[in-house]
Scaffold this motif. Structure first.
Motif, PDB file in Angstrom:
ATOM      1  N   LEU A   1     -14.298 -19.873 -68.120  1.00  0.00           N
ATOM      2  CA  LEU A   1     -14.886 -18.838 -67.633  1.00  0.00           C
ATOM      3  C   LEU A   1     -14.698 -18.116 -69.023  1.00  0.00           C
ATOM      4  O   LEU A   1     -13.481 -16.571 -69.018  1.00  0.00           O
ATOM      5  N   SER A   2     -15.691 -17.687 -69.978  1.00  0.00           N
ATOM      6  CA  SER A   2     -16.083 -16.756 -71.492  1.00  0.00           C
ATOM      7  C   SER A   2     -16.632 -16.254 -70.974  1.00  0.00           C
ATOM      8  O   SER A   2     -18.536 -16.397 -70.558  1.00  0.00           O
ATOM      9  N   VAL A   3     -16.716 -14.932 -71.588  1.00  0.00           N
ATOM     10  CA  VAL A   3     -17.423 -13.208 -71.736  1.00  0.00           C
ATOM     11  C   VAL A   3     -17.506 -13.226 -72.830  1.00  0.00           C
ATOM     12  O   VAL A   3     -16.471 -12.880 -73.421  1.00  0.00           O
ATOM     13  N   SER A   4     -19.042 -12.988 -73.081  1.00  0.00           N
ATOM     14  CA  SER A   4     -18.864 -12.178 -74.723  1.00  0.00           C
ATOM     15  C   SER A   4     -20.013 -11.066 -74.350  1.00  0.00           C
ATOM     16  O   SER A   4     -21.404 -11.254 -74.006  1.00  0.00           O
ATOM     17  N   VAL A   5     -19.569  -9.760 -75.147  1.00  0.00           N
ATOM     18  CA  VAL A   5     -20.053  -8.981 -74.946  1.00  0.00           C
ATOM     19  C   VAL A   5     -20.660  -8.086 -76.219  1.00  0.00           C
ATOM     20  O   VAL A   5     -20.221  -7.829 -76.912  1.00  0.00           O
ATOM     21  N   ILE A   6     -21.782  -7.880 -76.658  1.00  0.00           N
ATOM     22  CA  ILE A   6     -22.262  -7.759 -78.016  1.00  0.00           C
ATOM     23  C   ILE A   6     -22.996  -5.730 -77.302  1.00  0.00           C
ATOM     24  O   ILE A   6     -23.742  -5.235 -76.862  1.00  0.00           O
ATOM     25  N   VAL A   7     -21.867  -5.272 -78.247  1.00  0.00           N
ATOM     26  CA  VAL A   7     -22.620  -3.602 -77.979  1.00  0.00           C
ATOM     27  C   VAL A   7     -23.399  -3.030 -79.763  1.00  0.00           C
ATOM     28  O   VAL A   7     -23.008  -3.474 -80.448  1.00  0.00           O
ATOM     29  N   GLU A   8     -24.388  -1.409 -79.427  1.00  0.00           N
ATOM     30  CA  GLU A   8     -24.889  -1.278 -80.572  1.00  0.00           C
ATOM     31  C   GLU A   8     -25.026   0.159 -80.185  1.00  0.00           C
ATOM     32  O   GLU A   8     -25.201   1.085 -78.974  1.00  0.00           O
ATOM     33  N   GLN A   9     -24.448   0.782 -81.476  1.00  0.00           N
ATOM     34  CA  GLN A   9     -24.561   2.177 -81.381  1.00  0.00           C
ATOM     35  C   GLN A   9     -25.422   2.819 -82.573  1.00  0.00           C
ATOM     36  O   GLN A   9     -23.902   2.077 -83.739  1.00  0.00           O
ATOM     37  N   ASN A  10     -25.906   3.575 -83.317  1.00  0.00           N
ATOM     38  CA  ASN A  10     -26.492   3.867 -84.229  1.00  0.00           C
ATOM     39  C   ASN A  10     -26.318   3.035 -85.242  1.00  0.00           C
ATOM     40  O   ASN A  10     -26.482   2.646 -87.078  1.00  0.00           O
ATOM     41  N   GLY A  11     -26.949   1.534 -85.332  1.00  0.00           N
ATOM     42  CA  GLY A  11     -27.428   0.367 -86.425  1.00  0.00           C
ATOM     43  C   GLY A  11     -26.376  -0.651 -86.021  1.00  0.00           C
ATOM     44  O   GLY A  11     -26.701  -1.271 -87.009  1.00  0.00           O
ATOM     45  N   ARG A  12     -25.070  -0.005 -85.835  1.00  0.00           N
ATOM     46  CA  ARG A  12     -23.571  -0.587 -86.029  1.00  0.00           C
ATOM     47  C   ARG A  12     -23.618  -2.219 -84.635  1.00  0.00           C
ATOM     48  O   ARG A  12     -23.238  -0.830 -83.651  1.00  0.00           O
ATOM     49  N   ARG A  13     -23.117  -2.574 -84.551  1.00  0.00           N
ATOM     50  CA  ARG A  13     -23.229  -3.780 -83.729  1.00  0.00           C
ATOM     51  C   ARG A  13     -21.969  -4.228 -83.269  1.00  0.00           C
ATOM     52  O   ARG A  13     -21.111  -4.236 -84.614  1.00  0.00           O
ATOM     53  N   GLU A  14     -21.483  -4.389 -82.624  1.00  0.00           N
ATOM     54  CA  GLU A  14     -19.671  -4.963 -82.300  1.00  0.00           C
ATOM     55  C   GLU A  14     -19.197  -5.758 -81.320  1.00  0.00           C
ATOM     56  O   GLU A  14     -20.315  -5.902 -80.242  1.00  0.00           O
ATOM     57  N   SER A  15     -18.902  -6.500 -81.630  1.00  0.00           N
ATOM     58  CA  SER A  15     -18.791  -7.114 -79.858  1.00  0.00           C
ATOM     59  C   SER A  15     -17.536  -7.817 -79.361  1.00  0.00           C
ATOM     60  O   SER A  15     -15.386  -7.305 -80.557  1.00  0.00           O
ATOM     61  N   GLY A  16     -17.159  -7.706 -77.965  1.00  0.00           N
ATOM     62  CA  GLY A  16     -15.767  -7.992 -77.622  1.00  0.00           C
ATOM     63  C   GLY A  16     -16.218  -9.548 -76.798  1.00  0.00           C
ATOM     64  O   GLY A  16     -17.068  -9.774 -76.374  1.00  0.00           O
ATOM     65  N   ASN A  17     -14.487 -10.583 -76.135  1.00  0.00           N
ATOM     66  CA  ASN A  17     -14.937 -11.358 -75.761  1.00  0.00           C
ATOM     67  C   ASN A  17     -14.188 -11.418 -74.537  1.00  0.00           C
ATOM     68  O   ASN A  17     -12.617 -10.893 -75.126  1.00  0.00           O
ATOM     69  N   ALA A  18     -13.578 -12.076 -73.702  1.00  0.00           N
ATOM     70  CA  ALA A  18     -12.494 -12.376 -72.782  1.00  0.00           C
ATOM     71  C   ALA A  18     -13.048 -13.261 -71.835  1.00  0.00           C
ATOM     72  O   ALA A  18     -14.324 -14.050 -71.367  1.00  0.00           O
ATOM     73  N   GLY A  19     -12.332 -13.890 -71.219  1.00  0.00           N
ATOM     74  CA  GLY A  19     -12.494 -14.608 -70.361  1.00  0.00           C
ATOM     75  C   GLY A  19     -11.169 -15.480 -69.273  1.00  0.00           C
ATOM     76  O   GLY A  19      -9.656 -14.668 -69.905  1.00  0.00           O
ATOM     77  N   GLY A  20     -10.944 -16.499 -68.701  1.00  0.00           N
ATOM     78  CA  GLY A  20      -9.692 -17.406 -68.788  1.00  0.00           C
ATOM     79  C   GLY A  20     -10.200 -18.545 -67.421  1.00  0.00           C
ATOM     80  O   GLY A  20     -11.410 -18.570 -67.732  1.00  0.00           O
TER      81      GLY A  20
END
Length: 473
Positions: free
Chosen positions: A180-199
């Motif tokens: 199982l793999s999960v990726s999340v992208i967040v945005e704040q004040n025009g800046r985007r970053e991502s994080g990944n997790a799973g197992g």
């Protein structure tokens, strides 16, 4: 649904005939085998609020190998039949020539089973998988309003193999795999970053679909994304680095593990070639490759030549004591195979490959290790990396890292890359914590165009004198 047995000698091929053809292909050879495989896989990918991919693949085939000295003749086919096998014999025999070899003994048998024989694809109904992916998407978006994109993947596969030798020795193995793999992208004040997790691992898919587990993965992916949202540009220059436990062991895998595979050392192309019995790492550093850990992603009951997997000590208290070996390289180097002969599929020839490669823990606590870092980087997560086997030089991208001064963990940093060479870095390990952990079951390893599932692990450790490439100074 009950597991469907893979019985190639009851359907497309007579066993006695097959054994005779393997004997013909390997007459006068040093080694060889018939590797038969059936594989099924399913991948469901949910992205941007909808099911983007739902794929299913099924295949079967065989690979026939004859080995003479350093040469191997190999032929493969997706048709398991006497006619196809007879055609393969002529190709495999090209490596044998006039012969003169003495056939190696068959691998020792084993009654050990490191994972259950079941079909993980049938472990959960298709609608349940789709609904779980939908719930993951909704859960992530409800956790934080800054979430702008969620991607989630459920993958399951089943590999069934039969390995037959000319003397009639036969080995069978059934290998499930889930992830199982999960990726999340967040945005704040025009800046985007991502994080990944799973197992995942060689375990039931139903366990990965339990809300407690997938919610934990979503929260972890979101946590990493939010950390990176606050990250400042990473510094650049030579500095000490603390590597976190678990998945950061991927650097050990790349920078050291590949250099300890038998073929590179037999050919003299590894940075560790010719160093057996010598101090190649700091005192206290012990590195193992262990394919015998139950249910782990990199574990194998037997390798793809039929040799039972082992717990192989590679570096003990800093001294090089072993390499990972398949049958061919072990014979040429005058040592025993270690159960590391692996191949991607029936269409690929086996070679020495890692299983679960990790460093044992020490006596210090993680806080003790961090307290020794006066000015440097604390690297918790890694993305992609590269290594040059001939000199051990590596480059790794950090997906989660922090600035540390006087033992205090400060602001997260982005854009950090770690640059060094494996042999030198191993000698600069100054502190090892007691928190050894394996990765969550997400690793794949590439070598010579072949990919196999692997595991990595390590404790928190302090490594001196790495070059940090960053976005600023």
């Amino acid at each position: 649904m009950a597991l469907q047995p893979f019985a190639p000698f009851e359907t497309g091929l007579d066993r006695d005939t097959a054994q005779g053809l393997v004997a013909e292909a390997t007459r006068g050879a040093d080694d060889g085998e018939l590797f038969l495989e059936r594989r099924r896989s399913e991948v469901l990918a949910f992205d941007d609020g909808r099911l983007r991919t739902a794929s299913f693949d099924a295949s079967e085939g065989f690979g026939l190998r004859a080995v003479k000295g350093e040469t191997a003749g190999y032929a493969h086919s997706t048709e398991i039949s006497e006619q196809a096998l007879r055609r393969a014999v002529a190709t495999a025999r090209l490596a044998v020539g006039e012969g003169g070899g003495v056939m190696a003994d068959a691998p020792q048998g084993t009654n050990r089973h490191l994972y259950r024989a079941f079909d993980p694809i049938e472990d959960a109904a298709f609608p349940v998988k789709v609904e779980t992916l939908r719930e993951i998407d909704s859960f992530a978006r409800d956790l934080d309003k800054r979430v702008v994109q969620v991607s989630a993947t459920i993958a399951a596969s089943l590999q069934q193999v039969v390995i037959l030798r000319a003397d009639g020795h036969m080995v069978e193995d059934t290998r499930p795999m889930t992830r199982l793999s999960v990726s999340v992208i967040v945005e704040q004040n025009g800046r985007r970053e991502s994080g990944n997790a799973g197992g995942g691992g060689r375990t039931a898919l139903t366990g990965l679909l339990e809300p407690e587990l997938w919610q934990s993965s979503v929260k972890e992916a979101l946590r990493i994304a939010l950390v990176n949202l606050e990250a400042v540009p990473a510094p650049a220059g030579q500095m000490d680095v603390v590597l976190g436990c678990g998945w950061p062991g991927v650097m050990l895998h790349e920078a050291v593990g590949h250099g300890l595979e038998g073929d590179f050392n037999r050919k003299g192309s590894s940075a560790f070639a010719g160093l057996m019995g010598q101090q190649v790492a700091a005192k206290g550093v012990t590195v193992l490759d262990d394919g015998t850990i139950p249910d782990r992603r990199g574990s194998i009951t037997v390798d793809d030549e039929g040799t039972p997997s082992e717990r192989t000590v590679l570096i003990e208290d800093g001294v090089l004591v072993g390499y990972m070996q398949d049958r061919q390289n072990a014979r040429l180097m005058g040592v025993k195979p270690t159960g590391n002969g692996r191949r991607q599929s029936h269409a690929h020839i086996p070679m020495p490959r890692m299983t679960n490669t990790y460093m044992l823990g020490g006596d210090a606590t993680p806080d003790d290790v961090l307290s020794e870092l006066k000015d440097g980087i604390y690297a918790v997560g890694f993305g992609g990396g590269q290594v040059d086997i001939t000199n051990g030089k590596f480059v790794f991208n950090c997906t989660e890292a922090y600035r540390v001064k006087d033992g205090k963990v400060g602001a997260p940093v982005r854009g950090a890359t770690l640059i060094g060479d494996g042999p030198a870095a191993m000698k600069r390990i100054r502190a090892i914590a007691n928190d050894m952990a394996l990765d969550p079951g997400i690793g794949n390893c590439g070598k010579s165009g072949q990919w196999v599932p692997v595991g990595v692990g390590q404790p928190t450790l302090l490594m001196g004198g790495l070059t940090v490439g960053g976005a600023g100074s």
